[in-house]
Design an enzyme around this catalytic site. Sequence first.
Site, PDB file in Angstrom:
ATOM      1  N   LYS A 187       0.857  -1.189   0.000  1.00  0.00           N
ATOM      2  CA  LYS A 187       0.000   0.000   0.000  1.00  0.00           C
ATOM      3  C   LYS A 187       0.895   1.242   0.000  1.00  0.00           C
ATOM      4  CE  LYS A 187      -1.703   3.129   1.847  1.00  0.00           C
ATOM      5  NZ  LYS A 187      -1.764   4.538   1.422  1.00  0.00           N
ATOM      6  N   GLY A 239       5.924   5.942   8.225  1.00  0.00           N
ATOM      7  CA  GLY A 239       5.146   7.175   8.053  1.00  0.00           C
ATOM      8  C   GLY A 239       5.201   8.015   9.306  1.00  0.00           C
ATOM      9  N   SER A 240       4.193   8.832   9.493  1.00  0.00           N
ATOM     10  CA  SER A 240       4.215   9.766  10.614  1.00  0.00           C
ATOM     11  C   SER A 240       3.881   9.057  11.928  1.00  0.00           C
ATOM     12  CB  SER A 240       3.204  10.883  10.365  1.00  0.00           C
ATOM     13  OG  SER A 240       1.907  10.340  10.295  1.00  0.00           O
ATOM     14  N   GLY A 244       1.194   6.097  12.701  1.00  0.00           N
ATOM     15  CA  GLY A 244       1.765   4.874  13.262  1.00  0.00           C
ATOM     16  C   GLY A 244       1.061   4.468  14.545  1.00  0.00           C
ATOM     17  N   GLU A 261       8.210   2.468  11.512  1.00  0.00           N
ATOM     18  CA  GLU A 261       9.334   3.368  11.219  1.00  0.00           C
ATOM     19  C   GLU A 261       8.738   4.766  11.122  1.00  0.00           C
ATOM     20  OE1 GLU A 261      12.519   2.744  10.963  1.00  0.00           O
ATOM     21  OE2 GLU A 261      12.454   0.561  11.022  1.00  0.00           O
ATOM     22  N   CYS A 296      13.188  11.220   7.104  1.00  0.00           N
ATOM     23  CA  CYS A 296      12.909  11.089   8.541  1.00  0.00           C
ATOM     24  C   CYS A 296      14.146  11.265   9.388  1.00  0.00           C
ATOM     25  CB  CYS A 296      12.328   9.708   8.784  1.00  0.00           C
ATOM     26  SG  CYS A 296      13.357   8.398   8.086  1.00  0.00           S
ATOM     27  N   GLU A 400       8.550  17.604  14.049  1.00  0.00           N
ATOM     28  CA  GLU A 400       9.157  17.275  12.753  1.00  0.00           C
ATOM     29  C   GLU A 400       8.549  18.190  11.679  1.00  0.00           C
ATOM     30  OE1 GLU A 400       7.918  13.594  10.814  1.00  0.00           O
ATOM     31  OE2 GLU A 400      10.029  13.141  10.505  1.00  0.00           O
TER      32      GLU A 400
HETATM   33  P1  NAD Z   1       1.537   9.520   6.802  1.00  0.00           P
HETATM   34  O1  NAD Z   1       1.636   8.918   8.152  1.00  0.00           O
HETATM   35  O2  NAD Z   1       0.563  10.592   6.580  1.00  0.00           O
HETATM   36  O3  NAD Z   1       1.186   8.394   5.717  1.00  0.00           O
HETATM   37  C1  NAD Z   1       1.973   7.245   5.561  1.00  0.00           C
HETATM   38  C2  NAD Z   1       1.161   6.153   4.886  1.00  0.00           C
HETATM   39  O4  NAD Z   1       0.081   5.769   5.741  1.00  0.00           O
HETATM   40  C3  NAD Z   1       0.526   6.577   3.568  1.00  0.00           C
HETATM   41  O5  NAD Z   1       0.583   5.492   2.684  1.00  0.00           O
HETATM   42  C4  NAD Z   1      -0.908   6.895   3.965  1.00  0.00           C
HETATM   43  O6  NAD Z   1      -1.824   6.761   2.901  1.00  0.00           O
HETATM   44  C5  NAD Z   1      -1.167   5.840   5.027  1.00  0.00           C
HETATM   45  N1  NAD Z   1      -2.200   6.166   6.019  1.00  0.00           N
HETATM   46  C6  NAD Z   1      -2.596   7.394   6.432  1.00  0.00           C
HETATM   47  N2  NAD Z   1      -3.537   7.276   7.398  1.00  0.00           N
HETATM   48  C7  NAD Z   1      -3.734   5.941   7.589  1.00  0.00           C
HETATM   49  C8  NAD Z   1      -4.571   5.176   8.459  1.00  0.00           C
HETATM   50  N3  NAD Z   1      -5.396   5.758   9.327  1.00  0.00           N
HETATM   51  N4  NAD Z   1      -4.511   3.819   8.404  1.00  0.00           N
HETATM   52  C9  NAD Z   1      -3.668   3.204   7.537  1.00  0.00           C
HETATM   53  N5  NAD Z   1      -2.851   3.885   6.683  1.00  0.00           N
HETATM   54  C10 NAD Z   1      -2.874   5.236   6.715  1.00  0.00           C
HETATM   55  O7  NAD Z   1       3.020   9.968   6.426  1.00  0.00           O
HETATM   56  P2  NAD Z   1       3.512  10.807   5.140  1.00  0.00           P
HETATM   57  O8  NAD Z   1       3.109  12.214   5.317  1.00  0.00           O
HETATM   58  O9  NAD Z   1       3.146  10.071   3.898  1.00  0.00           O
HETATM   59  O10 NAD Z   1       5.109  10.673   5.287  1.00  0.00           O
HETATM   60  C11 NAD Z   1       5.890  11.479   6.097  1.00  0.00           C
HETATM   61  C12 NAD Z   1       6.206  10.807   7.413  1.00  0.00           C
HETATM   62  O11 NAD Z   1       6.882   9.570   7.212  1.00  0.00           O
HETATM   63  C13 NAD Z   1       7.150  11.629   8.276  1.00  0.00           C
HETATM   64  O12 NAD Z   1       6.699  11.675   9.613  1.00  0.00           O
HETATM   65  C14 NAD Z   1       8.464  10.870   8.193  1.00  0.00           C
HETATM   66  O13 NAD Z   1       9.337  11.086   9.270  1.00  0.00           O
HETATM   67  C15 NAD Z   1       8.008   9.468   8.110  1.00  0.00           C
HETATM   68  N6  NAD Z   1       9.067   8.602   7.561  1.00  0.00           N
HETATM   69  C16 NAD Z   1       9.709   7.725   8.396  1.00  0.00           C
HETATM   70  C17 NAD Z   1      10.747   6.937   7.905  1.00  0.00           C
HETATM   71  C18 NAD Z   1      11.477   5.944   8.793  1.00  0.00           C
HETATM   72  O14 NAD Z   1      12.086   5.023   8.265  1.00  0.00           O
HETATM   73  N7  NAD Z   1      11.473   6.088  10.106  1.00  0.00           N
HETATM   74  C19 NAD Z   1      11.123   7.046   6.569  1.00  0.00           C
HETATM   75  C20 NAD Z   1      10.470   7.955   5.749  1.00  0.00           C
HETATM   76  C21 NAD Z   1       9.431   8.733   6.248  1.00  0.00           C
END
Ligand code: NAD
Length: 501
Positions: A187, A239-240, A244, A261, A296, A400
């Site tokens: 996804k 993701g965020s 998470g 992550e 990140c 962040e």
């Molecule tokens: P996000 O959390 O908004 O979305 C991440 C993913 O989750 C997307 O595919 C989104 O469609 C999905 N999503 C959103 N809400 C959801 C829900 N309720 N249930 C299931 N899936 C859902 O993050 P973003 O804005 O796409 O990315 C930026 C974030 O990712 C930053 O916080 C960054 O630090 C983090 N990030 C972490 C790492 C790591 O390895 N630690 C690497 C890259 C990015």
Amino acid sequence: MSGFWSDRRVHLREPNLLYIDGQWSDASSGSAIEMVSPSDEEIHSRVAEASSADVDRAVVAARRAFDEGPWPRLTPAERAAVLRRFAAGLRARSDEFAAAWSLQTGVPTTIARHALTNPGQMYDYYADLIESEQLVTVTRRDSGGHAIIAREPVGVVAAITPWNHPSHLMALKVAPALAMGCTVVAKPAPESPLDVFILAEVAENVGMPAGVFNIVPCGREASEYLVSHPGIDKASFTGSAATGARIASICASRMARSSMELGGKSAAIVLDDIPVDQVVATLVDGGGVRMAGQGCAFLTRVLVSRKRRDELAEAYAEKLRGIMIGHAFDPATQMGPIAMKRQLDKVMGYIAKGRAEGARILTGGGRPKKLAGVPEGKGFFVEPTLFVDVTNDMTIAQEEIFGPVIAMIAYDDEAEAIRIANDSPYGLNGAVYTNDAEKAYAIGRQVRVGNFSHNGLEHDSKYPFGGYKLSGTGREGGPYGLDIYTEVKTLYMPEPPACAA
Ligand code: NAD
């Protein structure tokens, strides 16, 4: 379509279909995801969008492939052979992965091409690893008889990634999960779904069994349906922190496994013994400025002694002023745009907040006016920005930003520097700049983060990567990356069978 990228398309065979259960099929709702170029705001691609009904089909297919199909039952060597073919197929499309990254997120083409010369790398790595790992261990018990410890695949995996580095972040999940014998529902973020379409085409070409790899590009609602689905054994999420936490709580309610992550607000501690020139040579890249701060692990807080703060701030600002901002596909561009309007607005909001809370902008803070090759007034560009006179309690030091915004914070002594580095809800990454290796190691052991570098920002996917605190749970990369797709079973037997002995 503006000149730079007319020849830099990603050639998808079936952008309007979903790859589920080894077949290309219509999205049930018939809706599509439209992607806007961050460099000039033109629509560059459209792909099928999965609904909850499609997610359901994908989970059922992955479930069947896991419960009844050949994949988990193949030997590690047999799975490794398929993964190596898969890796070769991805490698053949390196240029398209690089183009997809720049198209979708605005990462400069020079960076994308350099970083993605081998998009099959993680698949080759885990193919080699799974062949060499000991998956079954036989021990003689003190009380008589034997205990056989078997590492088994965790099951059906939902692999969910953010938009910023799509192919790499997906590879860190899919490669170890497949190597271990799991099946996967991938996804991607709706802002950067192109990469999984290439993965699906290659999976089909190399004869991966039906249902082993499925794609469901979709937004929040269908994605939440995916992690709530009882057919999913494990959610692997990048993701965020807020998302998470939501996914982890959904998984916990039915004891599905999850690994996270998440975000970071990483500190670089600059000690007094190291020349400023030596520091800034790598600190600007460590701050992720050339990626417009969209990563990140970047070193977005710089901690410097009060007596050297002006010297370091001026040298850092000078480097930022020299960065060439422009269209992602212009080979002269050193920093591209922010990936999307909503993220640009968020970054500008943080810049305003930094000012309002009393921090001072030494360079940047605005939006560049006119850029070569970019239609006037278009593109989600922001200037690289250095805030000084920051205290660690300010919003720009705690949250962040995910943009090219650096907060420089003064400390009085090394103990205070460590305390400031640790005074963060996050714990993803960190660095120390010093020419004293003993001190670097001692400080590295005191900063509560999952990754720490001496004089730069190092990252190597053959080693564990992950966060303390709000930055997540579990580790990706290296042999640790297999553990999060593994269940451990203990079998008690009077005598071990010949096949395990
Ligand atoms: P996000 O959390 O908004 O979305 C991440 C993913 O989750 C997307 O595919 C989104 O469609 C999905 N999503 C959103 N809400 C959801 C829900 N309720 N249930 C299931 N899936 C859902 O993050 P973003 O804005 O796409 O990315 C930026 C974030 O990712 C930053 O916080 C960054 O630090 C983090 N990030 C972490 C790492 C790591 O390895 N630690 C690497 C890259 C990015």
